[in-house]
Design a protein around this motif. Structure first.
Motif, PDB file in Angstrom:
ATOM      1  N   ASP A 445      47.867  56.651 -20.433  1.00 49.00           N
ATOM      2  CA  ASP A 445      47.131  57.760 -21.154  1.00 49.00           C
ATOM      3  C   ASP A 445      46.846  58.143 -19.756  1.00 49.00           C
ATOM      4  OD1 ASP A 445      47.319  59.406 -23.517  1.00 49.00           O
ATOM      5  OD2 ASP A 445      44.921  58.933 -23.654  1.00 49.00           O
ATOM      6  N   ARG A 446      47.017  58.927 -18.394  1.00 47.78           N
ATOM      7  CA  ARG A 446      46.266  59.592 -17.883  1.00 47.78           C
ATOM      8  C   ARG A 446      46.527  61.234 -17.804  1.00 47.78           C
ATOM      9  NH1 ARG A 446      48.458  56.893 -11.515  1.00 47.78           N
ATOM     10  NH2 ARG A 446      49.735  56.453 -13.060  1.00 47.78           N
ATOM     11  N   ASN A 447      47.888  61.595 -18.659  1.00 48.26           N
ATOM     12  CA  ASN A 447      47.847  62.987 -18.929  1.00 48.26           C
ATOM     13  C   ASN A 447      47.136  63.462 -19.240  1.00 48.26           C
ATOM     14  OD1 ASN A 447      50.747  62.647 -17.855  1.00 48.26           O
ATOM     15  ND2 ASN A 447      50.955  62.959 -19.526  1.00 48.26           N
ATOM     16  N   LEU A 497      41.975  52.840  -8.422  1.00 48.19           N
ATOM     17  CA  LEU A 497      42.308  54.526  -9.748  1.00 48.19           C
ATOM     18  C   LEU A 497      41.559  55.751  -8.833  1.00 48.19           C
ATOM     19  CD1 LEU A 497      41.759  52.060 -13.112  1.00 48.19           C
ATOM     20  CD2 LEU A 497      43.835  53.202 -11.543  1.00 48.19           C
ATOM     21  N   LYS A 498      41.418  55.364  -7.565  1.00 49.94           N
ATOM     22  CA  LYS A 498      41.083  56.930  -6.780  1.00 49.94           C
ATOM     23  C   LYS A 498      41.816  57.274  -6.622  1.00 49.94           C
ATOM     24  CE  LYS A 498      39.179  57.621  -2.367  1.00 49.94           C
ATOM     25  NZ  LYS A 498      38.701  57.258  -0.423  1.00 49.94           N
ATOM     26  N   ASN A 499      42.739  57.929  -6.883  1.00 51.87           N
ATOM     27  CA  ASN A 499      43.825  59.095  -6.203  1.00 51.87           C
ATOM     28  C   ASN A 499      44.008  59.311  -7.937  1.00 51.87           C
ATOM     29  OD1 ASN A 499      44.482  58.426  -3.864  1.00 51.87           O
ATOM     30  ND2 ASN A 499      46.427  57.871  -4.034  1.00 51.87           N
ATOM     31  N   SER A 500      43.827  58.547  -9.070  1.00 48.46           N
ATOM     32  CA  SER A 500      44.315  58.902 -10.558  1.00 48.46           C
ATOM     33  C   SER A 500      43.069  59.960 -11.024  1.00 48.46           C
ATOM     34  CB  SER A 500      43.821  58.286 -10.901  1.00 48.46           C
ATOM     35  OG  SER A 500      45.247  57.499 -11.372  1.00 48.46           O
ATOM     36  N   GLY A 505      39.874  65.594 -11.164  1.00 44.68           N
ATOM     37  CA  GLY A 505      39.269  66.031 -10.954  1.00 44.68           C
ATOM     38  C   GLY A 505      37.255  65.071 -11.295  1.00 44.68           C
ATOM     39  N   MET A 506      37.599  63.909 -11.037  1.00 45.98           N
ATOM     40  CA  MET A 506      36.455  63.490 -11.349  1.00 45.98           C
ATOM     41  C   MET A 506      35.699  62.456 -10.337  1.00 45.98           C
ATOM     42  SD  MET A 506      37.793  60.535 -14.012  1.00 45.98           S
ATOM     43  CE  MET A 506      38.238  61.312 -16.318  1.00 45.98           C
ATOM     44  N   LEU A 507      34.794  62.075 -10.135  1.00 50.70           N
ATOM     45  CA  LEU A 507      33.703  62.031  -9.507  1.00 50.70           C
ATOM     46  C   LEU A 507      34.174  60.593  -9.042  1.00 50.70           C
ATOM     47  CD1 LEU A 507      30.256  63.424  -9.225  1.00 50.70           C
ATOM     48  CD2 LEU A 507      31.821  63.900  -7.795  1.00 50.70           C
ATOM     49  N   PRO A 531      33.324  65.338 -14.496  1.00 50.59           N
ATOM     50  CA  PRO A 531      33.364  63.771 -14.888  1.00 50.59           C
ATOM     51  C   PRO A 531      33.434  63.058 -13.813  1.00 50.59           C
ATOM     52  CG  PRO A 531      35.142  64.581 -15.099  1.00 50.59           C
ATOM     53  CD  PRO A 531      34.380  66.011 -14.540  1.00 50.59           C
ATOM     54  N   LYS A 532      33.104  62.147 -14.004  1.00 47.11           N
ATOM     55  CA  LYS A 532      32.871  60.585 -13.195  1.00 47.11           C
ATOM     56  C   LYS A 532      33.767  59.563 -13.511  1.00 47.11           C
ATOM     57  CE  LYS A 532      28.344  61.367 -12.000  1.00 47.11           C
ATOM     58  NZ  LYS A 532      26.908  60.528 -11.701  1.00 47.11           N
ATOM     59  N   LEU A 533      34.165  58.627 -12.813  1.00 45.50           N
ATOM     60  CA  LEU A 533      35.364  57.213 -12.859  1.00 45.50           C
ATOM     61  C   LEU A 533      34.602  56.024 -12.564  1.00 45.50           C
ATOM     62  CD1 LEU A 533      38.733  57.000 -13.480  1.00 45.50           C
ATOM     63  CD2 LEU A 533      37.583  55.893 -12.152  1.00 45.50           C
ATOM     64  N   LEU A 534      34.502  55.077 -13.348  1.00 42.98           N
ATOM     65  CA  LEU A 534      33.472  54.074 -12.426  1.00 42.98           C
ATOM     66  C   LEU A 534      35.267  53.503 -12.546  1.00 42.98           C
ATOM     67  CD1 LEU A 534      31.876  51.841 -11.130  1.00 42.98           C
ATOM     68  CD2 LEU A 534      30.704  51.341 -13.475  1.00 42.98           C
ATOM     69  N   GLU A 535      35.620  52.362 -11.377  1.00 45.14           N
ATOM     70  CA  GLU A 535      36.775  51.218 -11.724  1.00 45.14           C
ATOM     71  C   GLU A 535      36.082  50.132 -11.056  1.00 45.14           C
ATOM     72  OE1 GLU A 535      40.899  50.033  -9.597  1.00 45.14           O
ATOM     73  OE2 GLU A 535      39.879  51.446  -8.336  1.00 45.14           O
ATOM     74  N   ILE A 536      35.844  49.533 -11.940  1.00 43.76           N
ATOM     75  CA  ILE A 536      35.055  48.044 -11.564  1.00 43.76           C
ATOM     76  C   ILE A 536      36.504  46.641 -11.105  1.00 43.76           C
ATOM     77  CG2 ILE A 536      33.901  45.838 -12.800  1.00 43.76           C
ATOM     78  CD1 ILE A 536      32.654  47.985 -14.189  1.00 43.76           C
ATOM     79  N   GLN A 537      36.603  46.415 -10.209  1.00 41.84           N
ATOM     80  CA  GLN A 537      38.263  45.739  -9.572  1.00 41.84           C
ATOM     81  C   GLN A 537      37.539  44.241  -9.910  1.00 41.84           C
ATOM     82  OE1 GLN A 537      39.231  46.938  -6.122  1.00 41.84           O
ATOM     83  NE2 GLN A 537      40.289  48.450  -7.043  1.00 41.84           N
ATOM     84  N   THR A 538      38.269  43.410 -10.687  1.00 37.74           N
ATOM     85  CA  THR A 538      38.221  41.820 -10.889  1.00 37.74           C
ATOM     86  C   THR A 538      39.798  41.012 -10.616  1.00 37.74           C
ATOM     87  OG1 THR A 538      38.119  42.101 -13.045  1.00 37.74           O
ATOM     88  CG2 THR A 538      36.304  42.024 -12.830  1.00 37.74           C
ATOM     89  N   VAL A 539      39.028  39.408 -10.668  1.00 40.86           N
ATOM     90  CA  VAL A 539      40.554  38.814  -9.847  1.00 40.86           C
ATOM     91  C   VAL A 539      40.796  38.089 -11.795  1.00 40.86           C
ATOM     92  CG1 VAL A 539      41.797  36.797  -9.254  1.00 40.86           C
ATOM     93  CG2 VAL A 539      40.015  38.174  -8.206  1.00 40.86           C
TER      94      VAL A 539
END
Length: 556
Positions: A445-447, A497-500, A505-507, A531-539
């Motif tokens: 749903d990135r759009n 998700l850095k590029n997303s 336009g999110m921090l 706005p801000k985006l936090l990506e939590i990466q897990t295995v």
């Protein structure tokens, strides 16, 4: 011939039917036998279907009761059309039961076989199709429920309804068969009920039942609702079960770890209720559903909506058309003796809390991160949960704060619009909106972010395990071979998700261990111009291991 079909006339009788008009045929033989052997219903047989339809209409017109109108398969049904249209515009309750051929024979040039799916769509209150195979208990329940609800709808809204019933041969019972009607409890619908109109039998039932619970499904509560529910909990000893989307977090003594402690089925017998009152919509907790589906109790649903609710526990007895506040006020006025039943629920709630506090999660995992994030999210925010694991984790932990307002798209439980729904909420409030979502839901749903409108009050936290993974956490898919499961049930990718975030336009913040998670959470919820985006990466493999460890520790 099966028991559920033989019971058709008794179900109709319990919902108020006293007259039936049949058009002769063979495909509807089982229905004819059911009504013929039920001496409480006056059943007449009329040769011409068009005439039969108007005769049924005339009976209903005079008696002000729903009348059953039943025919065999094929064009016989279409001849009911004029009477059905007349009943629709005169608001006359007709219950049309049409026998049908099995679905595999439709359009195969077989005799008396036409398309009987909702042929009167423009002039009918409701169309129901039932299963051709009614051997499974759920299919029997579905059959009785659809008949019962259809009759109730025809009575309550005054108009025609249609139930299409396919039959396979043989249609007739053997001479050696012995049939008797089951004990059928009627389904009641009380329209726009206020306290003075509550029937004596309901008031009495509430008073005498000793093991009552109130389950808060998806929805919103007013401050008065929460205060009244707290009073019922504190003064009357009624357990209040809150699903995370029920928004009852601030209610005194509220039970919110049911999904955890009901993992252990050994406590089901002592916790099984004798009366369940539901407020709100869907229920998330599979364990709660399993407990209630196997129980023996009465189920009341309270809602202002002028409709019959879903029967998720398969026990719906009464639908009460009332505001939550009016219903709760009525119940508070009734005499109540505390029975110790609430203490059982509270005991298991405390055990779950202690187990959670004592969890020694030694490995960095999705579950641990989710718990940490929930602790940090400020009160007074709007919290949106995506489907799949985020809403399940939140319901498992039951850790939302008193003034958080929780939303989730549980109407259909899809992953397709979580970003967009949260964006819409952010557009409409000054409050901080926090979305907790998985990687696939987010990417799908990135759009939602492809615009230039202000979203500075939006915080998005994405739990990225690089491919979903819910199917490794539930029993069915876990039993498949690894290669087959990974091919068909997991959607692997290698994207961060850095590029997303940049495109939207999110921090951007990123965490892939406990240290970076703590650093990211330091200022993530602070106000900002973007706005801000936090990506939590897990295995994923570790997530499965930790999740299974947690379930085992809770079940001890």
């Amino acid at each position: 011939m099966d028991q559920s079909v033989f019971d058709t006339s008794e179900v109709c009788y319990q919902q108020g039917v006293r007259h039936a008009v049949f058009s002769p045929g063979s495909r509807n033989a089982a229905l004819s036998i059911s009504f013929n052997r039920n001496t409480k219903i006056n059943t007449r047989v009329i040769l011409d279907e068009r005439s039969a339809g108007f005769i049924a209409l005339g009976i209903a017109q005079e008696t002000k009761r729903p009348v059953v109108l039943c025919c065999t398969s094929g064009s016989a049904l279409l001849n009911y059309g004029p009477a059905i249209a007349e009943a629709y515009y005169q608001r006359i309750p007709l219950v049309v039961l049409s026998a049908d051929r099995p679905p595999e024979w439709i359009d195969q040039w077989d005799g008396q076989t036409i398309r009987q799916q909702n042929p009167f769509a423009q002039h009918i209150l409701s169309f129901q199709q039932v299963a051709v195979d009614r051997s499974h208990p759920d299919a029997e329940w579905e059959y009785r429920r659809k008949i019962s609800q259809s009759v109730l709808l025809a009575s309550g809204k005054s108009g025609p309804v249609h139930v299409n019933i396919p039959f396979r041969e043989p249609f007739y019972p053997k001479q050696t068969d012995s049939w008797s009607f089951s004990t059928i409890s009627p389904l009641k619908y009380l329209h726009e009920t206020t306290h003075p109109e509550l029937p004596i039998d309901l008031l009495s039932e509430w008073t005498v039942k000793e093991k009552k619970i109130i389950v808060l499904g998806q929805g919103q509560l007013t401050e008065n609702d929460r205060l009244l529910l707290s009073r019922l909990s504190l003064e009357k000893g009624i357990p209040i079960i809150n699903e995370v989307t029920g928004n009852g977090h601030a209610i005194s003594n509220v039970i919110h770890h049911q999904d955890l402690f009901l993992l252990n089925a050994t406590n089901w017998d002592e916790l099984s209720p004798d009366l369940v009152v539901t407020i709100g919509l869907s229920t998330i907790s599979k364990n709660l559903k399993m407990l209630l589906r196997q129980g023996d109790f009465r189920h009341w649903h309270v809602s202002e909506a002028n409709e019959l609710p879903g029967d998720t526990f398969q026990k719906l007895s009464v639908s009460i058309g009332s505001s939550t506040m009016a219903f709760l006020n009525a119940m508070i006025e009734l005499p109540e003796q505390k029975t110790g039943y609430q203490e059982l629920w509270k005991k298991h709630q405390r055990k779950a809390e202690i187990a959670l506090e004592g969890l020694a999660i030694t490995k960095y995992s999705e579950f641990g991160c989710f718990r940490r994030v929930l602790q940090d999210i400020p009160d007074e925010v709007i919290l949106h949960l995506s489907n799949s694991m985020p809403v399940r984790y939140a319901n498992l932990l039951g850790a939302t704060k008193p003034n958080q307002l929780v939303y989730c798209n549980r109407g259909t439980s899809g992953i397709d619009g979580s970003n967009s729904t949260a964006v819409g909420q952010a557009f409409s409030t000054e409050r901080l909106v926090v979305l907790l979502t998985g990687d696939l839901s987010f990417l799908y749903d990135r759009n939602a972010f492809l615009h230039e409108y202000d979203l500075s009050n939006l915080r998005v936290i994405v739990f990225n395990n690089f491919g979903g993974g819910i199917f490794d956490l539930i029993r069915g898919p876990r039993q498949l071979e690894t290669s087959e499961r990974e091919k068909h049930f997991i959607t692997p990718h290698h994207k961060d998700l850095k590029n997303s975030a940049a495109d939207a336009g999110m921090l951007y913040y990123k965490a892939n261990d406990e240290v970076t998670l703590e650093l990211a959470l330091n200022d993530f919820f602070e106000r900002s111009d973007l706005p801000k985006l936090l990506e939590i990466q897990t295995v994923h493999k570790t997530n499965v291991e930790v999740y299974n460890q947690i379930k085992k520790s809770i079940q001890k």
